[in-house]
Design an enzyme around this catalytic site. Structure first.
Site, PDB file in Angstrom:
ATOM      1  N   ASP A  37       0.665  -7.622   1.487  1.00  0.00           N
ATOM      2  CA  ASP A  37       0.805  -6.524   1.569  1.00  0.00           C
ATOM      3  C   ASP A  37       2.178  -6.071   1.832  1.00  0.00           C
ATOM      4  O   ASP A  37       2.768  -5.412   2.587  1.00  0.00           O
ATOM      5  CB  ASP A  37       0.143  -5.594   2.931  1.00  0.00           C
ATOM      6  CG  ASP A  37      -0.124  -4.144   2.544  1.00  0.00           C
ATOM      7  OD1 ASP A  37       0.471  -3.579   1.629  1.00  0.00           O
ATOM      8  OD2 ASP A  37      -1.061  -3.607   3.448  1.00  0.00           O
ATOM      9  N   HIS A  84       0.758  -1.151  -0.041  1.00  0.00           N
ATOM     10  CA  HIS A  84      -0.008   0.001  -0.070  1.00  0.00           C
ATOM     11  C   HIS A  84       0.833   1.251   0.014  1.00  0.00           C
ATOM     12  O   HIS A  84       0.397   2.305  -0.193  1.00  0.00           O
ATOM     13  CB  HIS A  84      -1.071  -0.148   1.081  1.00  0.00           C
ATOM     14  CG  HIS A  84      -0.347   0.245   2.431  1.00  0.00           C
ATOM     15  ND1 HIS A  84      -0.135  -0.650   3.378  1.00  0.00           N
ATOM     16  CD2 HIS A  84      -0.197   1.258   3.144  1.00  0.00           C
ATOM     17  CE1 HIS A  84       0.314  -0.132   4.469  1.00  0.00           C
ATOM     18  NE2 HIS A  84       0.393   0.909   4.461  1.00  0.00           N
ATOM     19  N   GLY A 140       3.088   6.616   7.953  1.00  0.00           N
ATOM     20  CA  GLY A 140       4.463   6.688   7.692  1.00  0.00           C
ATOM     21  C   GLY A 140       5.516   5.758   8.039  1.00  0.00           C
ATOM     22  O   GLY A 140       6.385   5.617   7.410  1.00  0.00           O
ATOM     23  N   ASN A 141       4.791   4.918   9.187  1.00  0.00           N
ATOM     24  CA  ASN A 141       5.591   3.861   9.722  1.00  0.00           C
ATOM     25  C   ASN A 141       5.685   2.643   8.510  1.00  0.00           C
ATOM     26  O   ASN A 141       6.245   1.665   8.757  1.00  0.00           O
ATOM     27  CB  ASN A 141       5.346   3.459  11.087  1.00  0.00           C
ATOM     28  CG  ASN A 141       6.016   3.863  12.008  1.00  0.00           C
ATOM     29  OD1 ASN A 141       5.386   4.838  12.914  1.00  0.00           O
ATOM     30  ND2 ASN A 141       7.299   4.101  12.239  1.00  0.00           N
ATOM     31  N   SER A 142       4.575   2.712   7.969  1.00  0.00           N
ATOM     32  CA  SER A 142       4.484   1.465   6.862  1.00  0.00           C
ATOM     33  C   SER A 142       5.271   1.034   6.255  1.00  0.00           C
ATOM     34  O   SER A 142       6.238   1.834   5.646  1.00  0.00           O
ATOM     35  CB  SER A 142       3.182   1.734   5.979  1.00  0.00           C
ATOM     36  OG  SER A 142       1.817   1.579   6.283  1.00  0.00           O
TER      37      SER A 142
END
Length: 264
Positions: free
Chosen positions: A105, A75, A177-179
């Site tokens: 993901d 994502h 933002g940590n994704s």
């Protein structure tokens, strides 16, 4: 209940929600906006023949898994025309999407320049509830520190929302933002890829109680399977390595953790 994906839309300064479904495919999760978008400035009209410059629409985190290869979430790269990778020394280089898996993901990027040292994955050993974990990434870029952020917590559960077997639940705080960032054990070895958090606002409206520190990571075994499918060989870290303090784990992660920008 819904999950909030952790890619960060810089223009909105808001969480970008998305549903992440377990492999058993429970009923679809509702999409819930966690914040209103701020108005966006309209760019001036282009002159005849002029090409519009790419602009950043969101950001995320990645980490080095092999020579010139970066792992992140699907994502984070989904719908991007280009990806840019900012290295720990501040240099920015282009990154190309080699493969992605929406079900897991996960995504794999390539770079022509060396993005940094390879982060080791955990080899043998099962997850344990209560074992310490460290996240390292770039939450709320442009709002918080421009540098990386370290948080600590524990493994809370051995599966994700609705018993999703691909995920583990963690208490370490994470934000948009940590994704795509690494979840590390106390030896500095990757045991997961940060992916989402429970939508606290929606759960509070449904139950009257605000959930705390309910966050999720894709298990490192899923990441390793994905890498093998892309013919990326990964050498696991030694199981005999002694545990470290959290700041020492951060020193291991720092040169290998990459800030990613999605451009359209």
């Amino acid at each position: 209940m819904a999950l909030v994906g952790l890619g960060f839309a810089a223009a909105a300064m808001a969480q970008s929600p998305r549903a992440v479904l377990p492999s058993e495919k429970p009923p679809p999760l509702p999409r819930q906006s966690a914040g209103a978008e701020l108005p966006r400035d309209k760019p001036p009209p282009l002159a005849p023949g002029e090409r519009a410059a790419r602009r950043q629409v969101s950001s995320g985190t990645g980490f080095v898994v092999a020579a010139r290869r970066i792992m992140t979430n699907h994502h984070v790269i989904d719908g991007c025309a280009e990806m840019a990778a900012r290295l720990p020394d501040g240099q920015e280089i282009p990154a190309t999407v080699l493969a992605s898996d929406a079900t897991r993901d996960l995504a794999l990027l390539s770079t022509e320049a060396d993005p940094g040292p390879i982060l080791p994955f955990r080899g043998a050993g099962a997850y344990r509830r209560g074992e310490g974990v460290v996240t390292y990434g770039f939450p709320l870029a442009g709002l918080l520190s421009s540098g990386p952020t370290l948080t600590t917590g524990e493994v809370s559960a051995l599966s994700g929302l609705a018993d999703n077997p691909r995920h583990i639940q963690i208490s370490a705080p994470v934000q948009p933002g940590n994704s795509g960032g690494p979840l590390l054990d106390m030896r500095g070895q990757v045991i997961g890829v940060v992916v989402s958090k429970l939508n606290a606002g929606q759960v509070a409206r449904q139950t009257g109680d605000i959930p705390q520190n309910v966050n999720f990571a894709v298990k490192h075994t899923e990441a390793l399977d994905f890498l093998r499918e892309q013919n990326v060989a990964v050498t696991p870290g030694p199981a005999t390595e002694a545990p470290r303090a959290a700041d020492a784990v951060g020193e291991v992660a720092h040169p290998s953790t990459i800030f990613l920008r999605c451009l359209k």
